[in-house]
Design a protein around this motif. Structure first.
Motif, PDB file in Angstrom:
ATOM      1  N   LEU A 174      26.361 -41.937-102.963  1.00  9.15           N
ATOM      2  CA  LEU A 174      27.674 -41.625-103.519  1.00  9.15           C
ATOM      3  C   LEU A 174      28.015 -40.161-103.277  1.00  9.15           C
TER       4      LEU A 174
ATOM      5  N   LEU B 112      25.034 -48.978-107.087  1.00  8.24           N
ATOM      6  CA  LEU B 112      26.009 -47.906-107.292  1.00  8.24           C
ATOM      7  C   LEU B 112      26.769 -48.083-108.599  1.00  8.24           C
TER       8      LEU B 112
ATOM      9  N   ILE C 172      34.355 -43.255-107.951  1.00  9.78           N
ATOM     10  CA  ILE C 172      33.991 -44.197-106.886  1.00  9.78           C
ATOM     11  C   ILE C 172      35.244 -44.887-106.347  1.00  9.78           C
TER      12      ILE C 172
END
Length: 506
Positions: A253, A284, A296
């Protein structure tokens, strides 16, 4: 070079032969994608043929090798392989006339520096949000970490590696410092600060000290091409890293976030500048706080305009949030199992995400797909999803299976970054600055203590002299006795003198 990737052959006309090419347009590859399916259904091979296809088209690739078998992409396939005949037969069946063996230009990376070039980031680059997620901090503890970063910025303290952060937290734990920053930045509770320190220790035990430091990864090194125009396939060896799932997912990430923040806007290029494969993508989103989920979603939604395509690889599409799934335009769905009510619900949801094909029942076919088969839907020239097709995935040109240690060593030796990242750089940062300040403070304290000790000694000496002088003085009783003795002597002397004088008169 071509403007599309050949994925496999589909039986579009119902003839029973998968002779209709299924392709992905490079122009829409930055609209992201999904590769899903149960274990053993061929997801890794699909990832491999996509990565090599992008590479051949001049697009650099970054992917994680979780099981170790993706490393075979650096070695050409061989006619001596046990599956050679089946691979050739499949190529002929789907109409892949120019099938042949060949390797993709590969660069190996490894957070631990064991099976590839070390890959590092600094604490400052990671930032308090991702670090908080990595350490599993509460909101209060994350607030303390944010204050620590702000304090470091305001005082010129570089946070490069874990020892810098550890030293900073120790510095902030001093009562006088904590009281000072509480007035300027907000309350810093000793309990929250101690919890951050404990979680940092746990992070170190997971091996994170290998990841944080310098030289930090330069993003342009992931976007290199060979002299003949092929894009390098950057393979992150994650066979060990996956044992620390939070570190694995947070690192990937962070890399996506860095690409998003640093790359310029390019709109919709003819082909992506980089394609990023996120294997075990469900990691994630596990236990991700709302602030991180928003980050995200923002990165996935907007990074396409930077020319980066993101492909999530996971077992079930339901592992990904709806807001993220909605951004994935190119989809390859391998077989799913449906033994339980929850699994059947997942199959139904996966089927409903495709544009329906009237030739078959998508929900039923998902459970019937064989290994190396997938339901494929890609974006057309108008960025609209195509009708889903049952597709036989093309065979890979590179080796189906892992590369040997000797073969990997040759690739490492010939890497364009050989020797660039191996040697750790430890320049002056928060640790050294705070150590120097503490040494100066200790020296000043020692001088002050010596001065006070000297003053105490002088005072004690003065008191001793005063006491000695005082001890030599007569007490009132002694003085009275001496006065009485002097008086008696005078009286006696007078008496004698009177006697003598009286005798002389007579």
């Amino acid at each position: 070079m071509t403007d599309s990737l050949f994925i496999g052959g589909a039986d579009e006309d119902g003839s029973g032969t998968p002779n209709t090419a299924q392709e992905m347009l490079l122009k829409v590859a930055n609209r992201h994608g999904l590769v899903a399916g149960a274990t053993g259904t061929g997801k890794t091979v699909t990832l491999q043929i996509l990565a090599q296809g992008f590479s051949d088209a001049g697009v650099p690739v970054f992917c994680a090798d979780v099981k170790g078998d993706l490393s075979g992409i650096c070695v050409p396939g061989s006619a001596s392989h046990k599956l050679h005949d089946k691979l050739v037969a499949r190529a002929n069946l789907i109409g892949l006339e120019d099938f042949g063996y060949g390797a993709a230009p590969t660069i190996f990376w490894d957070v631990f520096g064991e099976n590839g070039h070390p890959i590092r980031a600094t604490i400052s680059e990671m930032g308090p949000l991702l670090l908080s997620r990595l350490m599993g901090l509460t909101d209060a503890q994350e607030g303390v970490l944010n204050i620590a970063f702000e304090y470091a910025d305001d005082n010129g303290l570089l946070l490069l590696d874990l020892k810098d952060l550890r030293k900073l937290l120790v510095h902030l734990s001093q009562k006088e410092v904590r009281d000072e920053i509480s007035q300027e930045y907000g309350n810093v509770a000793a309990a929250s600060l101690g919890a951050v320190q404990r979680n940092l220790l746990m992070l170190e035990r997971e091996g994170a000290e290998h990841f944080f430091g310098e030289p930090a990864l330069q993003l342009e090194d992931l976007m290199r091409s060979t002299q003949d125009g092929r894009g390098y396939v950057n393979v992150l060896d994650a066979t060990k890293l996956i044992n620390s799932p939070k570190l694995y997912s947070t690192f990937l990430l962070w890399l996506l976030s860095e690409l998003f923040e640093r790359l310029p806007e390019v709109g919709d290029p003819d082909k992506p500048k980089l394609v990023f494969f996120f294997d075990e993508a469900h990691l994630l989103f596990n236990d991700a706080p709302p602030a991180l989920m928003q980050k995200i979603e923002q990165v996935v939604r907007l990074i396409r305009s930077k020319g980066v395509g993101v492909f999530f690889v996971t077992q079930n599409p339901r592992d990904l949030p709806e807001n993220v799934l909605a951004q994935l335009g190119n989809r390859m769905q391998h077989a799913l199992r449906a033994y339980t009510p929850a699994e059947r619900k997942g199959v139904r949801a996966a089927a409903q995400s495709f544009r329906e094909n009237p030739a078959f029942d998508t929900e039923e076919v998902i459970t019937q797909l064989g290994t190396g088969e997938a339901l494929v839907s890609t974006l057309n020239t108008k960025s609209a999803p195509s009708v889903v097709q049952r597709t036989m995935i093309r065979p890979p040109s590179s080796r189906l299976g892992p590369a040997t240690p000797a073969e990997r060593a040759i690739v490492q030796k010939d890497s364009p970054f050989a020797g660039k990242y191996e040697e750790v750089i430890d320049r002056e940062s928060a640790y050294e600055i705070l150590e120097e300040k503490e040494a100066e403070a200790a020296e000043q304290a020692e001088k002050l203590a010596a001065k006070e000790e000297k003053a105490k000694a002088a005072l004690a000496k003065k008191k001793t002299r005063a006491k000695s002088t005082k001890s030599r003085r007569q007490t009132p009783l002694e003085a009275a006795g001496k006065q009485a003795a002097r008086t008696a002597t005078r009286e006696f002397t007078r008496y004698i003198l009177r006697g003598i004088l009286g005798g002389m008169k007579r």
